[in-house]
Structure formats: structure tokens, C-alpha cells
Design a protein around this motif. Structure first.
Motif, PDB file in Angstrom:
ATOM      1  N   TYR A 186      -4.196   1.577   6.560  1.00  0.00           N
ATOM      2  CA  TYR A 186      -4.066   2.737   7.439  1.00  0.00           C
ATOM      3  C   TYR A 186      -5.417   3.045   8.058  1.00  0.00           C
ATOM      4  CZ  TYR A 186      -3.509   7.570   8.929  1.00  0.00           C
ATOM      5  OH  TYR A 186      -3.508   8.718   9.659  1.00  0.00           O
ATOM      6  N   MET A 187      -5.474   3.115   9.380  1.00  0.00           N
ATOM      7  CA  MET A 187      -6.716   3.365  10.122  1.00  0.00           C
ATOM      8  C   MET A 187      -7.837   2.438   9.629  1.00  0.00           C
ATOM      9  SD  MET A 187      -6.235   6.624  11.848  1.00  0.00           S
ATOM     10  CE  MET A 187      -7.562   7.745  11.620  1.00  0.00           C
ATOM     11  N   GLY A 188      -7.472   1.168   9.403  1.00  0.00           N
ATOM     12  CA  GLY A 188      -8.471   0.182   8.994  1.00  0.00           C
ATOM     13  C   GLY A 188      -8.842   0.263   7.519  1.00  0.00           C
ATOM     14  N   GLU A 189      -8.234   1.159   6.781  1.00  0.00           N
ATOM     15  CA  GLU A 189      -8.555   1.285   5.343  1.00  0.00           C
ATOM     16  C   GLU A 189      -7.423   0.732   4.502  1.00  0.00           C
ATOM     17  OE1 GLU A 189     -10.100   4.239   2.781  1.00  0.00           O
ATOM     18  OE2 GLU A 189     -10.749   5.402   4.527  1.00  0.00           O
ATOM     19  N   ALA A 190      -7.778  -0.205   3.629  1.00  0.00           N
ATOM     20  CA  ALA A 190      -6.751  -0.830   2.790  1.00  0.00           C
ATOM     21  C   ALA A 190      -6.602  -0.078   1.473  1.00  0.00           C
ATOM     22  CB  ALA A 190      -7.135  -2.274   2.526  1.00  0.00           C
ATOM     23  N   VAL A 191      -5.425  -0.189   0.906  1.00  0.00           N
ATOM     24  CA  VAL A 191      -5.179   0.353  -0.441  1.00  0.00           C
ATOM     25  C   VAL A 191      -6.000  -0.481  -1.433  1.00  0.00           C
ATOM     26  CG1 VAL A 191      -3.381   0.512  -2.220  1.00  0.00           C
ATOM     27  CG2 VAL A 191      -2.871   1.172   0.137  1.00  0.00           C
ATOM     28  N   PRO A 192      -6.633   0.125  -2.440  1.00  0.00           N
ATOM     29  CA  PRO A 192      -7.375  -0.665  -3.433  1.00  0.00           C
ATOM     30  C   PRO A 192      -6.503  -1.799  -3.989  1.00  0.00           C
ATOM     31  CG  PRO A 192      -7.740   1.670  -3.794  1.00  0.00           C
ATOM     32  CD  PRO A 192      -6.698   1.554  -2.726  1.00  0.00           C
ATOM     33  N   GLU A 193      -7.090  -2.990  -4.014  1.00  0.00           N
ATOM     34  CA  GLU A 193      -6.318  -4.193  -4.336  1.00  0.00           C
ATOM     35  C   GLU A 193      -5.633  -4.116  -5.689  1.00  0.00           C
ATOM     36  OE1 GLU A 193      -8.647  -7.436  -2.524  1.00  0.00           O
ATOM     37  OE2 GLU A 193      -7.606  -8.609  -4.097  1.00  0.00           O
ATOM     38  N   VAL A 194      -6.312  -3.521  -6.646  1.00  0.00           N
ATOM     39  CA  VAL A 194      -5.758  -3.483  -8.008  1.00  0.00           C
ATOM     40  C   VAL A 194      -4.380  -2.810  -8.020  1.00  0.00           C
ATOM     41  CG1 VAL A 194      -6.980  -1.323  -8.548  1.00  0.00           C
ATOM     42  CG2 VAL A 194      -6.264  -2.799 -10.403  1.00  0.00           C
ATOM     43  N   LEU A 195      -4.153  -1.864  -7.108  1.00  0.00           N
ATOM     44  CA  LEU A 195      -2.864  -1.151  -7.102  1.00  0.00           C
ATOM     45  C   LEU A 195      -1.728  -2.037  -6.611  1.00  0.00           C
ATOM     46  CD1 LEU A 195      -3.965   2.365  -5.753  1.00  0.00           C
ATOM     47  CD2 LEU A 195      -3.638   1.640  -8.120  1.00  0.00           C
ATOM     48  N   LEU A 196      -2.084  -3.134  -5.938  1.00  0.00           N
ATOM     49  CA  LEU A 196      -1.049  -4.062  -5.455  1.00  0.00           C
ATOM     50  C   LEU A 196      -0.846  -5.213  -6.437  1.00  0.00           C
ATOM     51  CD1 LEU A 196      -2.382  -4.300  -1.770  1.00  0.00           C
ATOM     52  CD2 LEU A 196      -0.677  -2.721  -2.660  1.00  0.00           C
ATOM     53  N   SER A 197      -1.680  -5.234  -7.514  1.00  0.00           N
ATOM     54  CA  SER A 197      -1.691  -6.405  -8.398  1.00  0.00           C
ATOM     55  C   SER A 197      -0.470  -6.463  -9.322  1.00  0.00           C
ATOM     56  CB  SER A 197      -2.948  -6.374  -9.269  1.00  0.00           C
ATOM     57  OG  SER A 197      -2.844  -5.296 -10.196  1.00  0.00           O
ATOM     58  N   GLY A 198       0.165  -5.321  -9.557  1.00  0.00           N
ATOM     59  CA  GLY A 198       1.287  -5.294 -10.512  1.00  0.00           C
ATOM     60  C   GLY A 198       0.804  -5.360 -11.954  1.00  0.00           C
ATOM     61  N   HIS A 199      -0.512  -5.356 -12.183  1.00  0.00           N
ATOM     62  CA  HIS A 199      -1.059  -5.460 -13.538  1.00  0.00           C
ATOM     63  C   HIS A 199      -1.245  -4.054 -14.103  1.00  0.00           C
ATOM     64  CE1 HIS A 199      -3.561  -6.454 -16.898  1.00  0.00           C
ATOM     65  NE2 HIS A 199      -3.475  -7.745 -16.618  1.00  0.00           N
ATOM     66  N   HIS A 200      -0.300  -3.630 -14.962  1.00  0.00           N
ATOM     67  CA  HIS A 200      -0.285  -2.225 -15.382  1.00  0.00           C
ATOM     68  C   HIS A 200      -1.535  -1.801 -16.130  1.00  0.00           C
ATOM     69  CE1 HIS A 200       3.603  -1.668 -13.742  1.00  0.00           C
ATOM     70  NE2 HIS A 200       4.119  -2.651 -14.459  1.00  0.00           N
ATOM     71  N   GLY A 201      -2.041  -2.701 -16.988  1.00  0.00           N
ATOM     72  CA  GLY A 201      -3.247  -2.366 -17.762  1.00  0.00           C
ATOM     73  C   GLY A 201      -4.417  -2.111 -16.840  1.00  0.00           C
ATOM     74  N   GLU A 202      -4.595  -3.016 -15.863  1.00  0.00           N
ATOM     75  CA  GLU A 202      -5.737  -2.859 -14.940  1.00  0.00           C
ATOM     76  C   GLU A 202      -5.572  -1.626 -14.063  1.00  0.00           C
ATOM     77  OE1 GLU A 202      -6.588  -6.447 -12.803  1.00  0.00           O
ATOM     78  OE2 GLU A 202      -6.845  -7.556 -14.694  1.00  0.00           O
ATOM     79  N   ILE A 203      -4.342  -1.362 -13.677  1.00  0.00           N
ATOM     80  CA  ILE A 203      -4.090  -0.167 -12.852  1.00  0.00           C
ATOM     81  C   ILE A 203      -4.443   1.089 -13.650  1.00  0.00           C
ATOM     82  CG2 ILE A 203      -2.281   1.218 -11.734  1.00  0.00           C
ATOM     83  CD1 ILE A 203      -0.930  -1.454 -10.970  1.00  0.00           C
TER      84      ILE A 203
END
Ligand code: SAM
Length: 265
Positions: A186-203
Motif C-alpha cells: 500500500y502506497m509503496g509500503e509492503a506488509v512485513p514479510e514474516v506476517l506472510l510466512s505462515g510461520h506461527h512461532g515467528e509471527i
């Protein structure tokens, strides 16, 4: 839990009871909520609830008799309730106060207007005075809504997600991490990658870390009064080292103040 609000403006509460979480909590039978019109307990055709202050001065004061009768009426309905006067001189309302009030059987919330209520009401009929912050409102109604909202969302079963209230800001005396939803950019800003990882512990780790960072940046006072576990200390030290590195690098790059241009120091 039962809520009774004493006010000269009961209509203000109609939309409040009829929307969102409060509406659901009423419909599910988790709370009862009603406004009691202080005027209904005033004398005479004009149902006057205020009078001039003894000693002179500007403004009006809420008379004791209608308030005391209205409080008695509320106590008949909710005998186990704690009676709270909304007042700028009360205990400042925070998440801890909300947690404490969420454990009582009911709340009778007395809303002042004008210069406030006759002092004798505070002494004879009020268990607790609560302020919603160091500023002055025109009346206690909005303050009462703040208290009710914050308390109701802590009652078991009221919030949709089983653990939503536990993860809110202040639930552990920390501010909450940021939230993201679609789109992924959004407006050139990406969502932090970890939130797209599906890795619950890391999230979970990321959220915890961001929660600490938000708190240290925006409300460091919350961290000073709270014991930190080893993991939190490690996270804060790591961020501390990063900040120090950036500041040192900038510092080394700064113009030497002795060179004459002190405005850039
Ligand atoms: N003369 C009062 C004083 O200086 O403390 C202020 C009265 S205020 C105009 C009228 C009413 O608004 C109060 O009696 C109280 O019920 C409510 N009120 C105003 N500010 C408040 C606050 N910060 N927290 C809770 N209630 C507040």
C-alpha cells in the motif's frame, strides 16, 4: 454484570446501548444496561436538579436530593453494585482500573454536569471517584461510556476472538504491535514479510518484539514500572545496540562544532 447510569441526559445512552459490542453483550444476557433520569427523582413541576452554589461564584451545582433518590433506585435494581462518580478529581482510569471494575457485580455510574455534584453526595453515597484523564469534560456521560466500554470488553465471552482482550495494548502493560490487512502493498509500503510466512512461532516472536518496540518508543514509562523477562531484555538490548550504531555513525559524520557552523550541531 449490571450497569446503571445516572444522568440528566438519558437519551445520550440510547445509541450507545444499541451498537456493537455493548448491544451484543446485552442480547447475549452478559450485561444489563439502563440509564436512570435524575430528573425523574427531582421535586416540583420543573424537576429542577441544580441550584446556585453556597458562597457564590459562577455555575450551578447538582442538588443532593434527586441524586440520592436516583442512587437508591439504582441500588434497588443492582444491590451489589459499586457506585462510581465520574469526576476529574477521581482515580485516573486505566486498564488496571478496568480490570478491577470488571470483577464487581455491577456499576452505578453517576454523571455530573455544571460545576459538579453537591459534596455531601460524594461522602454519603459514592464508593469511588473515577476520572478519565486530566482534562475537564462538560458532563460525565462520555466518561461513563468510556468506563463501560473498557469494562464490558473484559467480561468473559463478550469479545468474539477468545483471546482478543488478552492481546490488547496494556494487557501486559505493553502497547500492542501494529496490525496489517490486505493489500500486501500500500502506497509503496509492503506488509512485513514474516506476517506472510505462515510461520506461527515467528509471527508470535515478531509481534512480541514489535510490542516492546512500540512501548519503548511511545510509552517508555510503562517499561520502567514493569518487570521484564529475559527475552524482553534481549530484544530491547538488540534494538538499543542498533540505535546506538546508527547514532554513532551519524555522530561520526557530523560537522565538527569547533569548525564554526554550530547551527548544524
Ligand atoms: N468544576 C469541576 C472541576 O473543576 O473539577 C468540573 C465539572 S465538569 C464541567 C462537569 C462534570 O463532568 C463533572 O461533575 C464530571 O461528572 C464530568 N467530568 C468532567 N471531566 C471529567 C473527567 N476528566 N473524568 C470524569 N468525569 C469528568
Amino acid at each position: 454484570m449490571d450497569f446503571r447510569v445516572l444522568t440528566i441526559f438519558p437519551d445520550l445512552f440510547v445509541p450507545f446501548w444499541n451498537h456493537g459490542m455493548i448491544r451484543r453483550a446485552i442480547d447475549q444476557g452478559r450485561i444489563t444496561a439502563a440509564a436512570i433520569d435524575i430528573r425523574d427523582h427531582a421535586d416540583g413541576r420543573h424537576r429542577v436538579t441544580d441550584d446556585r452554589p453556597y458562597g457564590g461564584g459562577s455555575g450551578m451545582v447538582m442538588k443532593p436530593e434527586p441524586l440520592s433518590r436516583a442512587i437508591s433506585k439504582a441500588k434497588e435494581q443492582v444491590p451489589e453494585a459499586v457506585t462510581v462518580l465520574l469526576s476529574p478529581r477521581g482515580r485516573v482510569f486505566d486498564q488496571q482500573a478496568a480490570r478491577e471494575l470488571a470483577t464487581v457485580g455491577g456499576l452505578i455510574l453517576v454523571c455530573g454536569r455544571y460545576e459538579g455534584v453537591d459534596e455531601r453526595i460524594c461522602r454519603t453515597s459514592i464508593d469511588l471517584e473515577v476520572s478519565v484523564g486530566d482534562y475537564v469534560l462538560t458532563g460525565g456521560e462520555i466518561a461513563a461510556m468510556i468506563v463501560i466500554d473498557a469494562v464490558v470488553r473484559l467480561l468473559p465471552g463478550v469479545l468474539g476472538g477468545a483471546d482478543s482482550a488478552q492481546k490488547d495494548s496494556f494487557s501486559e502493560d505493553l502497547l500492542e504491535h501494529g496490525h496489517y490487512t490486505r493489500p500486501a502493498e500500500y502506497m509503496g509500503e509492503a506488509v512485513p514479510e514474516v506476517l506472510l510466512s505462515g510461520h506461527h512461532g515467528e509471527i508470535e516472536n515478531w509481534r512480541r518484539e514489535m510490542s516492546l518496540v512500540q512501548t519503548v518508543l511511545k510509552r517508555p514509562d510503562l517499561l520502567e514500572s514493569r518487570p521484564l523477562d529475559r527475552r524482553a531484555i534481549q530484544v530491547l538490548k538488540k534494538w538499543g545496540r542498533t540505535i546506538e550504531r546508527i547514532v554513532d555513525a551519524q555522530d561520526r559524520g557530523c560537522a565538527d562544532p569547533s569548525s564554526g557552523d554550530e547551527s548544524k550541531g
